[in-house]
Design a protein around this motif. Structure first.
Motif, PDB file in Angstrom:
ATOM      1  N   CYS A 128       0.650  -0.967  -0.364  1.00 26.07           N
ATOM      2  CA  CYS A 128       0.170  -0.295  -0.083  1.00 26.07           C
ATOM      3  C   CYS A 128       0.671   1.366   0.355  1.00 26.07           C
ATOM      4  CB  CYS A 128      -0.864  -0.648   1.462  1.00 26.07           C
ATOM      5  SG  CYS A 128      -2.238  -0.988   1.272  1.00 26.07           S
ATOM      6  N   SER A 129       1.675   1.257   0.595  1.00 26.14           N
ATOM      7  CA  SER A 129       2.961   2.372   0.599  1.00 26.14           C
ATOM      8  C   SER A 129       3.441   2.528  -0.128  1.00 26.14           C
ATOM      9  CB  SER A 129       3.814   2.264   1.686  1.00 26.14           C
ATOM     10  OG  SER A 129       5.056   1.196   1.178  1.00 26.14           O
ATOM     11  N   SER A 130       3.887   1.486  -1.065  1.00 29.13           N
ATOM     12  CA  SER A 130       4.351   2.740  -3.061  1.00 29.13           C
ATOM     13  C   SER A 130       2.940   2.618  -4.185  1.00 29.13           C
ATOM     14  CB  SER A 130       4.860   1.262  -3.339  1.00 29.13           C
ATOM     15  OG  SER A 130       3.964   0.010  -3.257  1.00 29.13           O
ATOM     16  N   CYS A 131       2.066   2.383  -3.429  1.00 27.68           N
ATOM     17  CA  CYS A 131       0.479   2.930  -4.350  1.00 27.68           C
ATOM     18  C   CYS A 131       0.398   4.228  -4.852  1.00 27.68           C
ATOM     19  CB  CYS A 131      -0.545   2.741  -3.882  1.00 27.68           C
ATOM     20  SG  CYS A 131      -2.087   2.125  -4.466  1.00 27.68           S
ATOM     21  N   LYS A 132       0.071   4.060  -6.427  1.00 25.98           N
ATOM     22  CA  LYS A 132      -0.342   5.404  -6.048  1.00 25.98           C
ATOM     23  C   LYS A 132      -1.612   6.394  -5.558  1.00 25.98           C
ATOM     24  CE  LYS A 132       2.342   4.847 -10.407  1.00 25.98           C
ATOM     25  NZ  LYS A 132       1.745   4.624 -12.293  1.00 25.98           N
ATOM     26  N   VAL A 133      -2.859   5.311  -5.259  1.00 27.18           N
ATOM     27  CA  VAL A 133      -3.326   6.087  -4.608  1.00 27.18           C
ATOM     28  C   VAL A 133      -3.742   5.981  -2.983  1.00 27.18           C
ATOM     29  CG1 VAL A 133      -6.338   5.928  -4.599  1.00 27.18           C
ATOM     30  CG2 VAL A 133      -4.685   5.749  -6.539  1.00 27.18           C
ATOM     31  N   HIS A 134      -3.474   6.476  -2.302  1.00 28.23           N
ATOM     32  CA  HIS A 134      -4.056   6.209  -1.448  1.00 28.23           C
ATOM     33  C   HIS A 134      -5.462   6.671  -0.426  1.00 28.23           C
ATOM     34  CE1 HIS A 134       0.316   6.226  -0.618  1.00 28.23           C
ATOM     35  NE2 HIS A 134       0.556   7.566  -1.290  1.00 28.23           N
ATOM     36  N   CYS A 135      -5.987   4.959  -0.215  1.00 32.51           N
ATOM     37  CA  CYS A 135      -6.833   5.167   0.179  1.00 32.51           C
ATOM     38  C   CYS A 135      -7.173   5.189   1.525  1.00 32.51           C
ATOM     39  CB  CYS A 135      -7.782   3.368  -0.183  1.00 32.51           C
ATOM     40  SG  CYS A 135      -6.697   2.123   0.446  1.00 32.51           S
ATOM     41  N   TYR A 136      -6.386   4.985   2.408  1.00 34.87           N
ATOM     42  CA  TYR A 136      -5.865   5.047   3.747  1.00 34.87           C
ATOM     43  C   TYR A 136      -6.038   6.775   4.173  1.00 34.87           C
ATOM     44  CZ  TYR A 136      -4.642   0.367   5.586  1.00 34.87           C
ATOM     45  OH  TYR A 136      -4.455  -0.737   5.058  1.00 34.87           O
ATOM     46  N   SER A 137      -7.107   7.125   5.288  1.00 36.02           N
ATOM     47  CA  SER A 137      -6.893   8.215   5.878  1.00 36.02           C
ATOM     48  C   SER A 137      -5.142   8.929   6.400  1.00 36.02           C
ATOM     49  CB  SER A 137      -8.324   9.024   6.985  1.00 36.02           C
ATOM     50  OG  SER A 137      -7.726   8.181   8.266  1.00 36.02           O
ATOM     51  N   LEU A 138      -5.378  10.332   6.461  1.00 40.90           N
ATOM     52  CA  LEU A 138      -4.410  10.606   6.836  1.00 40.90           C
ATOM     53  C   LEU A 138      -3.661  10.321   8.552  1.00 40.90           C
ATOM     54  CD1 LEU A 138      -3.765  14.165   5.645  1.00 40.90           C
ATOM     55  CD2 LEU A 138      -1.996  12.124   4.906  1.00 40.90           C
TER      56      LEU A 138
END
Length: 105
Positions: free
Chosen positions: A58-68
């Motif tokens: 997930c850390s290398s994904c272009k779309v961050h779906c987690y809230s900050l």
């Protein structure tokens, strides 16, 4: 590995890491409310991920779906529990890393 199997494997890794983190950081035998909330949130994000077939971490994904806030929490969990996984679940960690590496190439 099918998307469904990959989702379940990711959930298993995240759950083990959050349990390890909670046990050593919050000194709880069961998941505390904050860690339980983070686990449920992470599993929801994994279930909804549209890039599961091709993603690595997930850390290398272009779309961050987690809230900050949740992204910060999960980073802390990964940072503090990943080395414990080497000792307690080395094969699972190795499989997870190899699976993600293969998809990255």
């Amino acid at each position: 590995m099918t998307d469904a199997k990959k989702r379940e494997a990711e959930k298993q890794v995240v759950e083990l890491m959050i349990k390890s983190y909670c046990k050593h950081t919050h000194h709880e035998k069961q998941l505390c409310a904050s860690c339980q909330d983070l686990l449920l949130y992470a599993c929801q994000r994994i279930d909804c991920c549209p890039f599961m077939a091709v993603k690595t971490f997930c850390s290398s994904c272009k779309v961050h779906c987690y809230s900050l806030e949740k992204r910060s929490q999960i980073r802390d969990v990964m940072k503090k529990s990943s080395w414990r996984m080497l000792f307690h679940h080395p094969i699972l960690l190795l499989k997870h890393g190899l699976s993600s590496r293969r998809r990255h190439k």
